[in-house]
Motif scaffolding. Structure first.
Motif, PDB file in Angstrom:
ATOM      1  N   LEU A 289      55.617  40.859  43.857  1.00  0.00           N
ATOM      2  CA  LEU A 289      55.159  41.434  45.118  1.00  0.00           C
ATOM      3  C   LEU A 289      56.120  41.134  46.251  1.00  0.00           C
ATOM      4  N   SER A 290      56.592  39.898  46.319  1.00  0.00           N
ATOM      5  CA  SER A 290      57.534  39.524  47.375  1.00  0.00           C
ATOM      6  C   SER A 290      58.824  40.334  47.287  1.00  0.00           C
ATOM      7  N   MET A 291      59.324  40.517  46.071  1.00  0.00           N
ATOM      8  CA  MET A 291      60.557  41.281  45.893  1.00  0.00           C
ATOM      9  C   MET A 291      60.363  42.758  46.258  1.00  0.00           C
ATOM     10  N   ARG A 292      59.233  43.320  45.863  1.00  0.00           N
ATOM     11  CA  ARG A 292      58.953  44.725  46.172  1.00  0.00           C
ATOM     12  C   ARG A 292      58.841  44.928  47.686  1.00  0.00           C
ATOM     13  N   LEU A 293      58.152  44.023  48.355  1.00  0.00           N
ATOM     14  CA  LEU A 293      57.990  44.141  49.812  1.00  0.00           C
ATOM     15  C   LEU A 293      59.320  44.000  50.536  1.00  0.00           C
ATOM     16  N   PHE A 596      38.858  39.879  49.544  1.00  0.00           N
ATOM     17  CA  PHE A 596      39.661  40.311  50.689  1.00  0.00           C
ATOM     18  C   PHE A 596      40.968  40.974  50.261  1.00  0.00           C
ATOM     19  N   LEU A 597      41.129  41.203  48.963  1.00  0.00           N
ATOM     20  CA  LEU A 597      42.291  41.941  48.472  1.00  0.00           C
ATOM     21  C   LEU A 597      41.943  43.419  48.372  1.00  0.00           C
ATOM     22  N   ASP A 598      42.924  44.247  48.625  1.00  0.00           N
ATOM     23  CA  ASP A 598      42.758  45.699  48.523  1.00  0.00           C
ATOM     24  C   ASP A 598      43.049  46.129  47.091  1.00  0.00           C
ATOM     25  N   ARG A 599      42.005  46.429  46.339  1.00  0.00           N
ATOM     26  CA  ARG A 599      42.188  46.769  44.933  1.00  0.00           C
ATOM     27  C   ARG A 599      42.855  48.119  44.724  1.00  0.00           C
ATOM     28  N   GLU A 600      42.921  48.908  45.777  1.00  0.00           N
ATOM     29  CA  GLU A 600      43.558  50.222  45.674  1.00  0.00           C
ATOM     30  C   GLU A 600      45.024  50.190  46.087  1.00  0.00           C
ATOM     31  N   ASN A 601      45.516  49.038  46.529  1.00  0.00           N
ATOM     32  CA  ASN A 601      46.899  48.944  46.984  1.00  0.00           C
ATOM     33  C   ASN A 601      47.847  49.110  45.791  1.00  0.00           C
ATOM     34  N   LEU A 603      51.037  48.535  45.512  1.00  0.00           N
ATOM     35  CA  LEU A 603      51.972  47.436  45.294  1.00  0.00           C
ATOM     36  C   LEU A 603      51.308  46.295  44.515  1.00  0.00           C
ATOM     37  N   LEU A 604      50.070  46.006  44.860  1.00  0.00           N
ATOM     38  CA  LEU A 604      49.339  44.965  44.128  1.00  0.00           C
ATOM     39  C   LEU A 604      49.103  45.385  42.683  1.00  0.00           C
ATOM     40  N   ASN A 605      48.779  46.640  42.492  1.00  0.00           N
ATOM     41  CA  ASN A 605      48.534  47.119  41.134  1.00  0.00           C
ATOM     42  C   ASN A 605      49.819  47.158  40.304  1.00  0.00           C
ATOM     43  N   ASP A 606      50.914  47.562  40.930  1.00  0.00           N
ATOM     44  CA  ASP A 606      52.185  47.612  40.204  1.00  0.00           C
ATOM     45  C   ASP A 606      52.630  46.226  39.752  1.00  0.00           C
ATOM     46  N   CYS A 607      52.334  45.226  40.568  1.00  0.00           N
ATOM     47  CA  CYS A 607      52.730  43.850  40.226  1.00  0.00           C
ATOM     48  C   CYS A 607      51.625  43.089  39.500  1.00  0.00           C
ATOM     49  N   ASN A 608      50.531  43.783  39.175  1.00  0.00           N
ATOM     50  CA  ASN A 608      49.430  43.167  38.437  1.00  0.00           C
ATOM     51  C   ASN A 608      48.858  41.956  39.174  1.00  0.00           C
ATOM     52  N   VAL A 609      48.689  42.103  40.470  1.00  0.00           N
ATOM     53  CA  VAL A 609      48.165  41.008  41.295  1.00  0.00           C
ATOM     54  C   VAL A 609      46.652  40.978  41.246  1.00  0.00           C
ATOM     55  N   ASN A 610      46.014  42.131  41.306  1.00  0.00           N
ATOM     56  CA  ASN A 610      44.551  42.169  41.333  1.00  0.00           C
ATOM     57  C   ASN A 610      43.983  41.621  40.032  1.00  0.00           C
ATOM     58  N   PRO A 611      43.043  40.678  40.112  1.00  0.00           N
ATOM     59  CA  PRO A 611      42.461  40.122  38.894  1.00  0.00           C
ATOM     60  C   PRO A 611      41.553  41.149  38.221  1.00  0.00           C
TER      61      PRO A 611
END
Length: 611
Positions: A289-293, A596-601, A603-611
């Motif tokens: 996520l950090s690299m993508r941002l 408080f995470l945006d499950r539709e984001n 970038l989060l989905n691409d990096c598999n951040v959302n649990p």
């Protein structure tokens, strides 16, 4: 005659020979009684090792306080201390472990009593010791207490995640194999029992082959019950052939016990190391996520005049200013979002997020792209503001205590306290136009409006904080020194702090802190974890205790928190090792953070951040 004289001189009377034989038999009988008693009492431990043995010094101490912290480079270290026979403080080896000992311990109180529990050569007690080890330690509870003292939250995590063995047949086979291996060397030495020896050898090899490929009852081959009965029959025959007091069998059992416990000890140390590795390293998803941002920032940077347009708001002392030190874009985002969502008037809120050069552009892009209602978020690179000081995150220190209840039952308890780092002492300089700020850690979640904090009367003090009175200055006297004014003063915690910057500047606390950090002990060496000592002494007598209901701590190490207390708290503090943004986080508390995470984001989905 000469020969007869010689023969007479070496011949004993019949009565004397019988008396000597009787004495010898009596001696053997006494030995046959006392030797087993010696073994049962554990006095034979000097002849072979038993993992999990606890020294007398550890047994006699009623409470233990081990303070372990985080290196300023981000690595965890232990802060504990031990004494030599002359009472001098000795630094330990690579793990920086020390233990403070309180010689005037009170067996009836729950206050921390410090003892030598982390010597470099001491073995880590096994999670499930042998019966002999359990007898020597007193109980399994004592083993668990020692584990918490040495390894902290790893033991709490292991207790919750240990899988119960439900495969009874596999377990039974392992037990039989263990016994058969003990008897086989003695059977093999008896020529008259070659058939029994061959039968036992075949059974052992068969069990070893099956267990090497099978871990559950469902995977066992058919007709396994018959093979188990055959093994039991072979063992029964071996027991009838070999006497129970056979030294060979006893030695073999001891060897197998040692090997098994050493293997368990090795796996425990390996597991503890992997646990520490998992909780300390940056998760792959967060790095992604950090690299993508960062990449997105350079593709479409924010307008260059944006900072100028908001400059007046950044320095307006009438607004509510929040300061966050973080290198985790997701964690700081949750803090800001949860604060804003529960605020009655978000337009008066200004967040100053201080990070390092590596994460600056990622955070800059994130907080520019996503709005937080009417609040203003400013991202600063602390290395540009003060090149001599890198980013230091809030430090955490582990405290292992033993609580003693009315029935004098001792139970281990692990706590974590967080403390200001070196970077926090730059706040008065960096925000010279502000009079008061609220300092937030990046591992918290806000559940109520924080505007009431700005109305707290600090009564001339500098730091409004939640206190941690399980740890008092008198218990750290050997660490803090003789200059403490009030031994009953409680330690305090970072997480949510209301700070009077005018009073801070008036007392020149930053200079006091910097002086204390450089102080040396009576041996001429710097103190271990000097920021802990310096922070406690700098704010001694200058801390206004906030109501304990403001913050509930322990969501990253304590599995037993009450849901009702969590629901009513204004702030949830995920202090401890098992942070909610890593896989090792405590699952039943993670929902308070992940909501408080945006499950539709994307970038989060691409990096598999959302649990």
């Amino acid at each position: 005659m000469k020969g007869g004289a010689s023969s007479y001189s070496y011949t004993l009377p019949v009565k004397r020979r019988c008396r000597g034989l009787a004495i010898g038999l009596l001696g053997l009988a006494l030995l046959s009684i006392f030797v087993p008693l010696v073994c049962l009492l554990g006095l034979h431990s000097s002849f072979y090792s038993v993992t999990g043995y606890v020294s007398d010094r550890n047994k006699t101490s009623s409470n233990v306080l081990i303070v372990s912290g985080q290196h300023e480079d981000g690595n965890t270290r232990n802060l504990s201390r031990r004494r030599d026979d002359d009472g001098n403080t000795i630094s330990q080896t690579k793990d920086f472990t020390k233990v403070y000992e309180n010689e005037d311990k009170d067996e009836t109180t729950g206050s921390p009593v410090l003892t030598n529990s982390s010597e470099p050569h001491q073995k880590v007690p096994s999670f499930r010791g042998s019966p002999v080890a359990q007898h020597m330690e007193g109980s399994i509870d004592e083993t668990e207490s020692l584990c918490e003292r040495k390894l902290g939250s790893y033991c709490l995590w292991r207790q919750q995640n240990t899988e119960k063995m439900e495969d009874n047949l596999v377990k039974r086979m392992k037990d039989l194999l263990f016994v058969a291996r003990a008897y086989y060397p003695s059977i093999a030495k008896l020529p008259r029992h070659d058939k029994l020896s061959q039968e036992m050898k075949q059974s052992i090899q068969e069990f070893e082959r099956i267990l090497s490929d099978t871990t559950t009852d469902a995977d066992l081959p058919q007709q396994m019950e018959g093979k188990i009965k055959r093994m039991e029959s072979v063992i029964s025959k071996a027991k009838s052939v070999i006497p129970m007091d056979s030294n060979n069998v006893e030695k073999k059992f001891r060897q197998l016990v040692d090997v098994t416990e050493d293997e368990a000890n090795f796996h425990m140390k390996q597991s503890a190391f992997l646990y520490q590795l998992a909780v300390q390293t940056v998760a792959k998803s967060l790095h992604c996520l950090s690299m993508r941002l960062t990449t997105e920032y350079f593709k479409s940077p924010p307008p260059p005049n944006l900072e100028q347009l908001l400059a007046e708001k950044y320095t307006n002392p009438t607004l509510h200013h929040y300061v966050i030190f973080s290198n985790n874009v997701l964690a700081s985002s949750v803090v800001v979002k949860s604060t804003v969502m529960h605020s009655k008037v978000s337009r008066d809120q200004v967040f100053h997020v201080l990070t390092d050069r590596q994460n600056y552009f990622a955070m800059k892009y994130w907080f520019h792209k996503y709005n937080y209602m009417e609040a203003t978020v400013r991202v600063l690179n602390i290395e540009d503001l003060d090149p001599s000081t890198p980013l230091y995150l809030p430090e955490e220190f582990r405290i292992s205590l033993n609580d003693i209840d009315k029935s004098k039952t001792t139970r281990a308890r692990t706590e974590y306290i967080s403390m200001f780092s070196r970077s926090h002492y730059l706040i008065p300089k960096l925000f010279h136009s502000l009079k008061k700020v609220v300092v937030l850690d990046d591992d918290i979640v806000i559940q109520r409006d924080l505007s009431a904090l700005w109305g707290v009367d600090l009564e001339g003090k500098v730091n409004g904080a939640v206190q941690f009175c399980a740890l008092r200055f008198s218990q750290l006297k050997s660490y803090l020194g003789e200059t403490i004014k009030d031994g009953d003063s409680c330690a305090w915690m970072s997480g949510v702090n209301i700070v009077d910057l005018d009073r801070w500047r008036e007392l020149n606390l930053t200079a006091i802190f910097q002086k204390l950090v450089k102080e040396k002990n009576n041996k001429g060496n710097l103190y271990q974890s000097p920021t802990l000592r310096a922070s406690l002494l700098t704010f001694e007598g200058l801390v206004k205790a906030l109501d304990a209901t403001w913050v509930v701590s322990g969501l990253s190490h304590d599995y037993s928190l009450d849901k009702g207390v969590i629901k009513e708290a204004s702030v949830l503090h995920f202090n401890g090792n098992m942070k909610p943004w890593i896989d090792m986080g405590i699952h039943k508390y993670r929902t308070y953070w992940t909501k408080f995470l945006d499950r539709e984001n994307h970038l989060l989905n691409d990096c598999n951040v959302n649990p």
